[in-house]
Enzyme design. Structure first.
Site, mmCIF file in Angstrom:
data_model
loop_
_atom_site.group_PDB
_atom_site.id
_atom_site.type_symbol
_atom_site.label_atom_id
_atom_site.label_comp_id
_atom_site.label_asym_id
_atom_site.label_seq_id
_atom_site.Cartn_x
_atom_site.Cartn_y
_atom_site.Cartn_z
ATOM 1 N N ARG A 82 0.828 -1.208 0.000
ATOM 2 C CA ARG A 82 0.000 0.000 0.000
ATOM 3 C C ARG A 82 0.865 1.261 0.000
ATOM 4 N NH1 ARG A 82 -4.788 -1.512 -1.941
ATOM 5 N NH2 ARG A 82 -5.467 -3.444 -0.960
ATOM 6 N N HIS A 83 1.979 1.206 -0.727
ATOM 7 C CA HIS A 83 2.914 2.339 -0.781
ATOM 8 C C HIS A 83 3.618 2.301 -2.130
ATOM 9 C CE1 HIS A 83 6.039 5.208 0.277
ATOM 10 N NE2 HIS A 83 5.443 5.430 1.436
ATOM 11 N N THR A 108 13.291 10.321 1.519
ATOM 12 C CA THR A 108 11.877 10.102 1.783
ATOM 13 C C THR A 108 11.151 9.969 0.445
ATOM 14 O OG1 THR A 108 9.952 10.939 2.992
ATOM 15 C CG2 THR A 108 11.282 12.562 1.812
ATOM 16 N N SER A 109 9.890 9.563 0.486
ATOM 17 C CA SER A 109 9.148 9.329 -0.755
ATOM 18 C C SER A 109 9.128 10.562 -1.653
ATOM 19 C CB SER A 109 7.707 8.906 -0.435
ATOM 20 O OG SER A 109 7.695 7.688 0.278
ATOM 21 N N HIS A 156 -19.821 46.062 -27.644
ATOM 22 C CA HIS A 156 -21.119 45.509 -27.208
ATOM 23 C C HIS A 156 -21.707 44.596 -28.277
ATOM 24 C CE1 HIS A 156 -20.902 48.748 -24.179
ATOM 25 N NE2 HIS A 156 -20.558 49.504 -25.212
ATOM 26 N N SER A 286 -22.637 19.188 -40.349
ATOM 27 C CA SER A 286 -23.835 18.791 -39.607
ATOM 28 C C SER A 286 -24.403 17.528 -40.233
ATOM 29 C CB SER A 286 -24.887 19.904 -39.646
ATOM 30 O OG SER A 286 -26.146 19.425 -39.193
ATOM 31 N N ARG A 300 -13.945 23.410 -30.117
ATOM 32 C CA ARG A 300 -13.149 22.491 -29.288
ATOM 33 C C ARG A 300 -12.227 23.277 -28.367
ATOM 34 N NH1 ARG A 300 -9.188 18.211 -32.110
ATOM 35 N NH2 ARG A 300 -11.182 17.339 -32.770
ATOM 36 N N ARG A 326 3.176 18.867 5.859
ATOM 37 C CA ARG A 326 2.433 18.344 4.705
ATOM 38 C C ARG A 326 1.320 17.414 5.164
ATOM 39 N NH1 ARG A 326 3.769 13.565 1.217
ATOM 40 N NH2 ARG A 326 2.311 14.529 -0.221
ATOM 41 N N SER A 331 -2.196 14.426 -2.733
ATOM 42 C CA SER A 331 -1.637 13.467 -3.685
ATOM 43 C C SER A 331 -2.605 13.073 -4.792
ATOM 44 C CB SER A 331 -1.172 12.214 -2.930
ATOM 45 O OG SER A 331 -0.673 11.255 -3.835
ATOM 46 N N ARG A 335 -2.401 14.102 -8.934
ATOM 47 C CA ARG A 335 -2.258 13.099 -9.989
ATOM 48 C C ARG A 335 -3.173 13.414 -11.174
ATOM 49 N NH1 ARG A 335 -0.057 7.902 -8.145
ATOM 50 N NH2 ARG A 335 0.317 7.997 -5.892
#
Length: 481
Positions: A82-83, A108-109, A156, A286, A300, A326, A331, A335
């Site tokens: 889980r890391h 550290t991470s 306008h 169309s 777009r 922190r 996190s 992402r």
């Protein structure tokens, strides 16, 4: 059936439908995790150079496995641990058994996580800046070509004094030039997080070097330089300040606002049939109305620009809720918000380049619209000519007022053409200036200094800005619509 699996789950259209290969790769897992391994190699090299017991063999082993990542193993490790960072430490260590004891030493991470994000942000700007330069270049060429073509101005969204097609394009260019400066500044202001430890105090590295502060500073500097940054942040918590993300995404969101304004203008002008974006030979506007030529590229851009502007709320809120050194509630949000902002900006610029490379102007339509409105705009000039011919200004004003109201009634109530000029020509009062009417009504006498403004603006502000990107100007964009 394996190939069909991708259609059984959601795919972001930013990547599957729109984004360039280089920007999609910049935020890919391959780029991310190979960069993690590069950072572990940089750290080991610097620690070895500063006297820690790390061997050449260990570094060579790490370098030989920098890119051959077993993603299945990493995923299985993450399911167990889980890391994500430790999952990749274990995966790297598995193929580097000799180097395993020194991978991630003292770090550290956030050493790999945050520093990789900063590299991706920097590289993302390096992808966007030449694209923005090409848009500016294409639009500058357009502005130069139509610098003296008169067109109705609109305030306008009502007809106003004349400007030129090129001068209007310079209004767009001015905003894009501001965006260019903002993106360049945000990119240049980026620093490396560097080697800071768990809460930013560098305590673990001070311990590794037995209290030698100079070696810790040298370590930070060496790794920063290896990663291609000139400076590192002198102070951090566990992470670099999330205000940095705000700064980067603010520049992109601001550019989104610019593009939305430009493309909205193009859509409005397309409705008037004065200007059109490129339209492919077999393109369908169309499904129901075969005659239509919809401005779908500009639409777009507007659609995605709204998304780009909206994404700015994420880093603003994230920066505001980071507790003390922190919290991890940044996190999952980052992402999404960081890659999507750059991917969206990339798509917008590619699409806008395609538009600006093929803008079509219809001078005859523009001329017709001018003829329809110019008699009203020329009334003041007619009055001045009558005064110069010996007439009374107030009498002339009243004559013009009455005739203008009559002509306006024809236009609005009867749907007819503006016949003010014909009314003036039939009225004996205006006999002294009839020979001057063609000159008085020449559209080029109503555009002021617009052509001169275009020339000066392009030469003094726009062209010099593009010089650093000259080598990348020849790239053309073919959209996969």
């Amino acid at each position: 059936m394996e190939g069909a699996d991708e259609f059984m789950k959601y795919r972001s259209p930013l990547v599957s439908r729109y984004a360039s290969k280089e920007m999609a790769y910049n935020f890919s897992d391959r780029k991310k995790f190979t960069t993690w391994r590069k950072l572990w190699i940089y750290l080991a090299k610097a620690e070895k150079a500063l006297g820690l017991p790390i061997t050449d063999a260990q570094i060579l082993e790490m370098e030989s496995h920098q890119v051959d990542i077993d993603f299945a193993m990493a995923a299985e490790e993450e399911r167990k641990l889980r890391h994500d960072v430790m999952a990749h430490v274990h995966t790297f260590a598995h193929c580097c058994p000799t180097a395993a004891p020194i991978i991630h030493l003292g770090a550290t991470s956030c050493y790999v996580g945050d520093n990789t994000d900063l590299i991706m942000l920097r590289d993302g700007f390096d992808i966007l800046l030449p694209k923005l330069a090409r848009v500016i270049d294409r639009l500058a060429n357009f502005a130069e070509q139509y610098a003296d073509l008169p067109t109705l101005g609109f305030t306008h969204y009502q007809p106003a004094q004349l400007t030129t097609v090129g001068k209007r394009a310079c209004l767009w260019l001015q905003d894009l030039a501001m965006d260019m400066r903002n993106l360049q500044r945000a990119r240049d202001d980026l620093r490396f997080r560097g080697v800071k430890g768990t809460t930013g105090t560098q305590a673990s590295f001070l311990q590794l070097f037995h209290g030698d502060h100079d070696k810790v500073e040298d370590l930070d500097r060496m790794v920063t330089e290896m990663a291609g940054f000139k400076k590192a942040y002198l102070v951090t918590g566990q992470t670099y300040s999330r205000k940095v993300d705000v700064d980067c995404l603010s520049s992109l969101a601001s550019m989104g606002a610019t593009v939305h304004k430009i493309c909205t203008d193009i859509r409005l002008l397309a409705n008037l049939k004065e200007l059109e974006e490129p339209f492919e030979k077999e393109q369908i506007g169309s499904s129901a109305m075969p005659y239509k030529r919809n401005p779908m590229r500009a639409e777009r851009c507007c659609s995605l620009a709204r998304h780009l502007v909206a994404l700015l709320a994420d880093p603003l809120q994230t920066a505001s809720v980071q507790w003390l050194e922190r919290t991890l509630d940044d996190s999952a949000n980052r992402r999404i918000s960081l890659p999507e902002s750059f991917l969206t900006a990339d798509i917008i610029l590619s699409t806008l380049q395609n538009i600006t490379e093929g803008l079509v102007v219809y001078p005859k339509v523009i001329e017709r619209h001018i003829r329809h409105e110019l008699p009203f705009m020329a009334t003041e000039n007619i009055i001045m000519a009558m005064v110069q011919a010996g007439g009374n200004r107030q009498d002339c004003h009243e004559k013009i007022r009455v005739l203008s109201q009559e002509a306006a009634a024809v236009v609005k109530q009867e749907g007819g053409d503006n016949d003010l000029l014909a009314r003036v020509q039939r009225d004996p009062y205006f006999a002294p200036v009839l020979g001057q009417l063609d000159a008085i009504l020449d559209p080029k006498t109503f555009i002021g200094r617009a052509p001169q403004q275009v020339t000066r603006f392009l030469s003094e502000e726009v062209r010099p800005m593009l010089e650093p990107y000259r080598a990348k100007m020849d790239v053309k964009i073919e959209l996969e619509l």
